[in-house]
Design a protein around this motif. Structure first.
Motif, PDB file in Angstrom:
ATOM      1  N   ARG A   9       0.841  -1.200   0.000  1.00 46.85           N
ATOM      2  CA  ARG A   9       0.000   0.000   0.000  1.00 46.85           C
ATOM      3  C   ARG A   9       0.876   1.250   0.000  1.00 46.85           C
ATOM      4  O   ARG A   9       1.954   1.282   0.602  1.00 46.85           O
ATOM      5  CB  ARG A   9      -0.920   0.017   1.228  1.00 46.85           C
ATOM      6  CG  ARG A   9      -1.862  -1.170   1.344  1.00 46.85           C
ATOM      7  CD  ARG A   9      -3.099  -1.009   0.482  1.00 46.85           C
ATOM      8  NE  ARG A   9      -3.946   0.079   0.926  1.00 46.85           N
ATOM      9  CZ  ARG A   9      -4.888  -0.056   1.878  1.00 46.85           C
ATOM     10  NH1 ARG A   9      -5.042  -1.212   2.514  1.00 46.85           N
ATOM     11  NH2 ARG A   9      -5.659   0.965   2.186  1.00 46.85           N
ATOM     12  N   ASP A  10       0.409   2.300  -0.642  1.00 45.39           N
ATOM     13  CA  ASP A  10       1.095   3.580  -0.643  1.00 45.39           C
ATOM     14  C   ASP A  10       0.938   4.217   0.736  1.00 45.39           C
ATOM     15  O   ASP A  10      -0.192   4.512   1.159  1.00 45.39           O
ATOM     16  CB  ASP A  10       0.479   4.479  -1.719  1.00 45.39           C
ATOM     17  CG  ASP A  10       1.147   5.854  -1.811  1.00 45.39           C
ATOM     18  OD1 ASP A  10       2.004   6.165  -0.965  1.00 45.39           O
ATOM     19  OD2 ASP A  10       0.781   6.605  -2.740  1.00 45.39           O
ATOM     20  N   PRO A  11       2.052   4.457   1.473  1.00 45.84           N
ATOM     21  CA  PRO A  11       1.907   5.015   2.817  1.00 45.84           C
ATOM     22  C   PRO A  11       1.349   6.430   2.825  1.00 45.84           C
ATOM     23  O   PRO A  11       0.910   6.903   3.880  1.00 45.84           O
ATOM     24  CB  PRO A  11       3.338   4.973   3.373  1.00 45.84           C
ATOM     25  CG  PRO A  11       4.211   4.970   2.178  1.00 45.84           C
ATOM     26  CD  PRO A  11       3.463   4.203   1.137  1.00 45.84           C
ATOM     27  N   ARG A  41      -5.291   7.948   5.199  1.00 42.70           N
ATOM     28  CA  ARG A  41      -4.665   9.264   5.347  1.00 42.70           C
ATOM     29  C   ARG A  41      -5.312  10.325   4.468  1.00 42.70           C
ATOM     30  O   ARG A  41      -5.076  11.520   4.671  1.00 42.70           O
ATOM     31  CB  ARG A  41      -3.170   9.173   5.053  1.00 42.70           C
ATOM     32  CG  ARG A  41      -2.444   8.227   5.997  1.00 42.70           C
ATOM     33  CD  ARG A  41      -0.954   8.204   5.777  1.00 42.70           C
ATOM     34  NE  ARG A  41      -0.318   9.408   6.320  1.00 42.70           N
ATOM     35  CZ  ARG A  41       0.983   9.663   6.182  1.00 42.70           C
ATOM     36  NH1 ARG A  41       1.769   8.831   5.500  1.00 42.70           N
ATOM     37  NH2 ARG A  41       1.497  10.755   6.703  1.00 42.70           N
ATOM     38  N   THR A  42      -6.129   9.908   3.535  1.00 44.76           N
ATOM     39  CA  THR A  42      -6.820  10.891   2.694  1.00 44.76           C
ATOM     40  C   THR A  42      -8.042  11.464   3.396  1.00 44.76           C
ATOM     41  O   THR A  42      -8.452  12.592   3.123  1.00 44.76           O
ATOM     42  CB  THR A  42      -7.246  10.261   1.351  1.00 44.76           C
ATOM     43  OG1 THR A  42      -8.169   9.186   1.593  1.00 44.76           O
ATOM     44  CG2 THR A  42      -6.030   9.714   0.607  1.00 44.76           C
ATOM     45  N   TRP A  58       9.751  -3.361   7.475  1.00 39.66           N
ATOM     46  CA  TRP A  58       8.794  -4.296   6.875  1.00 39.66           C
ATOM     47  C   TRP A  58       7.394  -3.714   6.993  1.00 39.66           C
ATOM     48  O   TRP A  58       7.076  -2.979   7.911  1.00 39.66           O
ATOM     49  CB  TRP A  58       8.842  -5.638   7.601  1.00 39.66           C
ATOM     50  CG  TRP A  58      10.154  -6.336   7.458  1.00 39.66           C
ATOM     51  CD1 TRP A  58      10.595  -7.063   6.402  1.00 39.66           C
ATOM     52  CD2 TRP A  58      11.217  -6.371   8.427  1.00 39.66           C
ATOM     53  NE1 TRP A  58      11.863  -7.544   6.636  1.00 39.66           N
ATOM     54  CE2 TRP A  58      12.271  -7.135   7.874  1.00 39.66           C
ATOM     55  CE3 TRP A  58      11.397  -5.824   9.701  1.00 39.66           C
ATOM     56  CZ2 TRP A  58      13.463  -7.370   8.557  1.00 39.66           C
ATOM     57  CZ3 TRP A  58      12.583  -6.037  10.378  1.00 39.66           C
ATOM     58  CH2 TRP A  58      13.612  -6.811   9.807  1.00 39.66           C
ATOM     59  N   GLY A  59       6.559  -4.056   6.014  1.00 43.46           N
ATOM     60  CA  GLY A  59       5.178  -3.602   6.051  1.00 43.46           C
ATOM     61  C   GLY A  59       4.276  -4.628   6.715  1.00 43.46           C
ATOM     62  O   GLY A  59       4.529  -5.845   6.624  1.00 43.46           O
ATOM     63  N   PHE A  60       3.244  -4.157   7.386  1.00 41.52           N
ATOM     64  CA  PHE A  60       2.263  -5.050   8.000  1.00 41.52           C
ATOM     65  C   PHE A  60       1.443  -5.709   6.902  1.00 41.52           C
ATOM     66  O   PHE A  60       0.981  -5.056   5.962  1.00 41.52           O
ATOM     67  CB  PHE A  60       1.347  -4.259   8.935  1.00 41.52           C
ATOM     68  CG  PHE A  60       0.350  -5.111   9.654  1.00 41.52           C
ATOM     69  CD1 PHE A  60       0.752  -5.987  10.645  1.00 41.52           C
ATOM     70  CD2 PHE A  60      -0.989  -5.032   9.344  1.00 41.52           C
ATOM     71  CE1 PHE A  60      -0.163  -6.779  11.329  1.00 41.52           C
ATOM     72  CE2 PHE A  60      -1.925  -5.813  10.019  1.00 41.52           C
ATOM     73  CZ  PHE A  60      -1.509  -6.679  11.003  1.00 41.52           C
TER      74      PHE A  60
END
Length: 298
Positions: free
Chosen positions: A65-67, A84-85, A294-296
């Protein structure tokens, strides 16, 4: 050397996290219930703030996913995904704790398996901190079932991090002034062979840390105005001095630079420069690079 100048101050800056694709830094103010994002290219004028109705304490990327659009957050009641949007968030799972109303999340991190380690502690509004905290492990894929307790009876559980080869898990128990180490199996996620890696003998308490590519831990010390460079052997081999007492955490942001978040040093708790710069975010050139994140896994 840290450049001292007039800077924006926060009450309890914590959880710095670098986004290399956009050269931005995000961090939280736990007391003000805020998440901040700032471009390291543009500076303070680019600051964006998301306000929450409860405490948010730590963030991490989500794999794939784009952070800039979504991240996972440690919040008052457990682990959640933040859009975040819109600024809206939804819980993935909540802590299973008899003292759920008394506690909040604190620091944590994603492990090489894409699972989230997250500690809890007494919330600020409920008197002196008690040994009622827990270090939890949230699995992937996330389950609405409560997470697994790993360590209990903690007062201020703090950062979780990993050696460059991911074979050692480190954990800071701030109130005990101790960093623990565990043998870690990247294939299974098992953490075993608990031992003391470093015990702090100073007046302050070890807070957040990050690991560099050589395996050194850069440990912020709350109350002493320093970041300690601790070797893989558990020995202090360097010290970064910051212009305010309450260092909370660090993050590597590329080019050999490290960011240090701090908390306010209010009336009666400091004098002069420490009070002036308390709650600021500092950047210092330490000639080191951090290990990858690392990403979740959702």
């Amino acid at each position: 050397m840290t450049e001292h100048r007039d800077i924006q101050q926060w009450e309890l800056g914590e959880g710095p996290y670098f986004e290399p694709a956009t050269n931005t830094l995000r961090f939280v103010d736990i007391l003000k219930k805020q998440l901040h994002t700032v471009s390291l290219t543009e500076g303070l004028s680019s600051l964006k703030t998301t306000q929450f109705d409860e405490r948010v304490t730590v963030t991490a990327d989500i794999e794939g996913r784009d952070p800039q659009k979504a991240v996972v957050i440690g919040a008052k009641q457990g682990l959640a995904v933040l859009d975040r949007t819109t600024g809206k968030y939804e819980y993935l799972a909540k802590f299973d704790d008899a003292n759920a109303l008394r506690i909040r999340s604190n620091d944590g991190a994603v492990d090489p398996n894409g699972r989230f380690w997250l500690g809890t502690m007494t919330d600020f509004d409920l008197g002196p901190f008690q040994p009622e905290g827990t270090l939890y492990l949230f699995p992937h894929p996330p389950s609405p079932s409560p997470p697994t307790p790993f360590l209990t009876g903690l007062t201020i559980p703090n950062t979780v991090g990993f050696s460059p080869d991911a074979r050692t898990l480190y954990f800071t128990h701030s109130s005990a002034r101790t960093l623990l180490a565990f043998d870690y199996d990247p294939a299974t996620g098992a953490a075993t062979n608990q031992r003391t890696f470093y015990t702090h003998g100073g007046a302050g308490e070890p807070d957040g840390f990050r690991v560099d590519t050589h395996g050194n831990l850069w440990q912020a010390v709350y109350g002493e105005g320093v970041v300690l460079k601790i070797s893989p052997a558990g020995e202090v081999v360097g010290v970064v001095r910051v212009g305010t007492r309450n260092c909370t955490c660090v993050e590597f942001v590329g080019g050999g630079r490290m960011v240090v978040t701090t908390a306010g040093d209010g009336d009666g708790e400091g004098e002069g420069e420490s009070r002036r710069f308390g709650g600021g975010v500092f950047m210092v050139d330490v000639g080191a690079e951090g290990t990858g994140r690392w990403g979740f896994k959702l």
